[in-house]
Scaffold this active site. Structure first.
Site, PDB file in Angstrom:
ATOM      1  N   ARG A  68       0.786  -1.242   0.000  1.00 40.63           N
ATOM      2  CA  ARG A  68       0.000   0.000   0.000  1.00 40.63           C
ATOM      3  C   ARG A  68       0.810   1.281   0.000  1.00 40.63           C
ATOM      4  O   ARG A  68       0.283   2.343  -0.280  1.00 40.63           O
ATOM      5  CB  ARG A  68      -0.957  -0.007   1.194  1.00 40.63           C
ATOM      6  N   ARG A  70      -4.667  -2.723  -7.021  1.00 36.94           N
ATOM      7  CA  ARG A  70      -5.454  -3.340  -5.960  1.00 36.94           C
ATOM      8  C   ARG A  70      -6.929  -2.957  -6.127  1.00 36.94           C
ATOM      9  O   ARG A  70      -7.815  -3.792  -5.993  1.00 36.94           O
ATOM     10  CB  ARG A  70      -4.899  -2.876  -4.618  1.00 36.94           C
ATOM     11  N   TYR A 114      -3.194 -18.079  12.901  1.00 34.18           N
ATOM     12  CA  TYR A 114      -4.333 -17.441  12.213  1.00 34.18           C
ATOM     13  C   TYR A 114      -5.499 -18.427  12.079  1.00 34.18           C
ATOM     14  O   TYR A 114      -6.665 -18.049  12.211  1.00 34.18           O
ATOM     15  CB  TYR A 114      -3.900 -16.919  10.838  1.00 34.18           C
ATOM     16  N   ASP A 117       0.144 -14.473  -0.294  1.00 32.05           N
ATOM     17  CA  ASP A 117       0.008 -14.335   1.158  1.00 32.05           C
ATOM     18  C   ASP A 117       0.134 -15.703   1.819  1.00 32.05           C
ATOM     19  O   ASP A 117      -0.207 -16.730   1.222  1.00 32.05           O
ATOM     20  CB  ASP A 117      -1.325 -13.695   1.541  1.00 32.05           C
TER      21      ASP A 117
HETATM   22  O1  CP3 Z   1       6.565  -9.111   0.737  1.00 32.83           O
HETATM   23  C1  CP3 Z   1       5.898  -8.962  -0.297  1.00 32.83           C
HETATM   24  O2  CP3 Z   1       5.887  -7.901  -0.943  1.00 32.83           O
HETATM   25  C2  CP3 Z   1       5.151 -10.161  -0.843  1.00 32.83           C
HETATM   26  C3  CP3 Z   1       3.802 -10.316  -0.438  1.00 32.83           C
HETATM   27  C4  CP3 Z   1       3.427 -10.674   0.992  1.00 32.83           C
HETATM   28  C5  CP3 Z   1       2.189 -10.274   1.556  1.00 32.83           C
HETATM   29  N1  CP3 Z   1       2.044 -10.885   2.767  1.00 32.83           N
HETATM   30  C6  CP3 Z   1       1.213  -9.379   0.897  1.00 32.83           C
HETATM   31  C7  CP3 Z   1       0.183  -8.709   1.710  1.00 32.83           C
HETATM   32  C8  CP3 Z   1       4.062 -11.485   1.941  1.00 32.83           C
HETATM   33  C9  CP3 Z   1       5.433 -12.140   1.889  1.00 32.83           C
HETATM   34  C10 CP3 Z   1       3.161 -11.625   3.049  1.00 32.83           C
HETATM   35  C11 CP3 Z   1       3.451 -12.458   4.222  1.00 32.83           C
HETATM   36  C12 CP3 Z   1       2.519 -12.431   5.355  1.00 32.83           C
HETATM   37  N2  CP3 Z   1       1.153 -12.351   5.325  1.00 32.83           N
HETATM   38  C13 CP3 Z   1       2.905 -12.588   6.712  1.00 32.83           C
HETATM   39  C14 CP3 Z   1       4.325 -12.794   7.193  1.00 32.83           C
HETATM   40  C15 CP3 Z   1       5.084 -11.533   7.299  1.00 32.83           C
HETATM   41  C16 CP3 Z   1       4.629 -10.590   8.385  1.00 32.83           C
HETATM   42  O3  CP3 Z   1       4.113  -9.511   8.028  1.00 32.83           O
HETATM   43  O4  CP3 Z   1       4.756 -10.948   9.571  1.00 32.83           O
HETATM   44  C17 CP3 Z   1       1.734 -12.553   7.489  1.00 32.83           C
HETATM   45  C18 CP3 Z   1       1.662 -12.661   8.996  1.00 32.83           C
HETATM   46  C19 CP3 Z   1       0.631 -12.412   6.605  1.00 32.83           C
HETATM   47  C20 CP3 Z   1      -0.821 -12.368   6.967  1.00 32.83           C
HETATM   48  C21 CP3 Z   1      -1.435 -11.064   6.607  1.00 32.83           C
HETATM   49  N3  CP3 Z   1      -1.648 -10.622   5.323  1.00 32.83           N
HETATM   50  C22 CP3 Z   1      -1.942 -10.077   7.494  1.00 32.83           C
HETATM   51  C23 CP3 Z   1      -1.911 -10.156   9.012  1.00 32.83           C
HETATM   52  C24 CP3 Z   1      -2.449  -9.033   6.699  1.00 32.83           C
HETATM   53  C25 CP3 Z   1      -3.182  -7.801   7.173  1.00 32.83           C
HETATM   54  C26 CP3 Z   1      -2.290  -6.775   7.738  1.00 32.83           C
HETATM   55  C27 CP3 Z   1      -1.703  -5.894   6.671  1.00 32.83           C
HETATM   56  O5  CP3 Z   1      -0.490  -5.663   6.696  1.00 32.83           O
HETATM   57  O6  CP3 Z   1      -2.481  -5.404   5.826  1.00 32.83           O
HETATM   58  C28 CP3 Z   1      -2.208  -9.381   5.332  1.00 32.83           C
HETATM   59  C29 CP3 Z   1      -2.576  -8.581   4.155  1.00 32.83           C
HETATM   60  C30 CP3 Z   1      -1.501  -8.341   3.135  1.00 32.83           C
HETATM   61  N4  CP3 Z   1      -0.605  -9.257   2.685  1.00 32.83           N
HETATM   62  C31 CP3 Z   1      -1.309  -7.126   2.405  1.00 32.83           C
HETATM   63  C32 CP3 Z   1      -0.257  -7.363   1.512  1.00 32.83           C
HETATM   64  C33 CP3 Z   1       0.302  -6.407   0.485  1.00 32.83           C
HETATM   65  C34 CP3 Z   1      -2.139  -5.863   2.535  1.00 32.83           C
HETATM   66  C35 CP3 Z   1      -3.426  -6.099   1.809  1.00 32.83           C
HETATM   67  C36 CP3 Z   1      -4.010  -4.874   1.177  1.00 32.83           C
HETATM   68  O7  CP3 Z   1      -3.641  -4.544   0.044  1.00 32.83           O
HETATM   69  O8  CP3 Z   1      -4.876  -4.274   1.806  1.00 32.83           O
END
Ligand code: CP3
Length: 351
Positions: free
Chosen positions: A37, A46, A159, A83
């Site tokens: 974002r 997105r 989760y 994700d």
């Molecule tokens: O790193 C990258 O650019 C690759 C993509 C990637 C995402 N999530 C995209 C994402 C990777 C490697 C992840 C890993 C991930 N996802 C983890 C491990 C890393 C960490 O942050 O501890 C975890 C715990 C998740 C689970 C997850 N996904 C959560 C808790 C959330 C919501 C919180 C948040 O940051 O928005 C997501 C959503 C998410 N995953 C987004 C992105 C770009 C945001 C979604 C959006 O566009 O609104």
């Protein structure tokens, strides 16, 4: 199967060389959550995609989003846009990402709930993810490495059981501590699914795989061994048996004293270190045995300026004479100014 350049053992990609134990000057750099974002071009795609899951399952848009930060900042690696919660989804759990509220899952809290999940991964949606990997693989310039990933079983289980990002992990601990034999069924299901998912990404063109253990820091030492170290060791062994030249990186965020001996116990090639560890401690205690990846505080990237300059120098001074990949100590924060990221890349690459 896409030819995997790493299988030849010959490469000039700085990230692969660092993960094989060879110090690189300047160190290669990529950032966890480098797509997201904080980039207007991400927010535009997105919005076009609809939901976050729709974006993950759309190979054309997911490929574009994966490449956006690589093209804008010249990183040494692209990380698949996906994700960690796609695995529970492919096991049949209801997974939703609620705007501003994070993920919501219909909880799995007993062996009976596990029995209601699919016995195998459903590839109906995941096929699109592997298509994204192979699309990206054909579009990268020759010095850029493609990273695939998955969540480590314990972290994904948090989760699945809590149904959301947890604060005190009481529900999952209640299950794991009171019924370890039953809980093991969930962990072992996730371990098998993770191996398959990572192997499919490698077959599609991923050259490195990273395991995100974001909640390594919430378990007592004995349980950390059982639910974090043991599954990661097994996954690493299985990947290495099939793809001996593909480096495995793990990021046990918040592991604290659990970082000591983690690389030896799991067999990973690269160790992601969070921002609480001092770079000199990491250099002395961890880097002799494993390539290090990290560990600038994402809040320092957000602040930029002299605070960022000082922190980058400290990290480079301590770690760049050994095998090292510059990264953050957790993901990029959504409010981060993109200009700070461009400046960070410059700081890491200058003498
Ligand atoms: O790193 C990258 O650019 C690759 C993509 C990637 C995402 N999530 C995209 C994402 C990777 C490697 C992840 C890993 C991930 N996802 C983890 C491990 C890393 C960490 O942050 O501890 C975890 C715990 C998740 C689970 C997850 N996904 C959560 C808790 C959330 C919501 C919180 C948040 O940051 O928005 C997501 C959503 C998410 N995953 C987004 C992105 C770009 C945001 C979604 C959006 O566009 O609104």
């Amino acid at each position: 199967m896409v030819a995997n350049r790493t299988n030849s053992g010959q490469t000039r990609k700085p990230l692969l060389l660092a993960l094989r134990g060879k110090a690189q000057l300047p160190p290669p750099i990529w950032l966890m959550r480098q797509a997201g974002r904080y980039l207007t071009e991400y927010r535009n795609l997105r919005d076009q995609a609809g939901s976050f899951l729709d974006l993950c399952y759309n190979p054309k848009l997911a490929t574009a989003v994966t490449l956006q930060p690589v093209n804008r900042f010249g990183f040494d690696a692209a990380i698949l846009f996906s994700d960690i919660l796609l695995i529970p989804h492919a096991l049949g759990q209801d997974v939703k990402f609620i705007e501003r509220d994070g993920p919501q899952l219909s909880p799995v809290r007993s062996v009976r709930d596990v029995d209601k999940l699919n016995s195998e991964l459903d590839f109906a949606h995941l096929a699109a993810v592997y298509e994204t990997v192979s699309n990206v693989a054909t579009q990268l310039s020759e010095h850029v490495t493609l990273i695939g990933f998955a969540g480590a079983p314990w972290t994904v289980a948090t989760y699945m059981v809590e149904g959301r990002t947890s604060k005190n992990f009481d529900l999952i601990k209640r299950w794991a501590f009171s019924d370890p034999i039953g809980f093991e069924i969930l962990i072992s299901r996730l371990t098998d699914a993770t191996i398959i998912h990572l192997c499919k990404q490698i077959e599609a063109g991923a050259e490195v795989v990273q395991l995100f253990e974001s909640w390594a820091g919430v378990l007592p030492a004995k349980e950390f061994l059982r639910w974090c170290i043991k599954p990661v060791k097994f996954i690493t062994e299985q990947i290495k048996e099939r793809f001996p030249n593909v480096p495995v990186v793990a990021f046990p965020r918040g592991a604290g004293t659990g970082y000591t001996g983690y690389a030896e116990a799991t067999g990973v090639d690269g160790l992601g270190v969070d921002y609480t560890l001092s770079p000199t401690w990491v250099a002395e205690r961890l880097q002799p045995n494993v390539a290090i990846q990290g560990n600038l505080d994402p809040a320092v990237l957000l602040v930029g300026g002299s605070a960022m300059k000082a922190a980058v120098s400290e990290i480079k001074l301590a770690l760049s004479s050994g095998p090292f990949v510059f990264n953050l100590g957790h993901g990029v924060l959504p409010q981060t100014p993109p200009e700070h990221v461009a400046e960070l890349v410059q700081l890491v690459r200058e003498d």
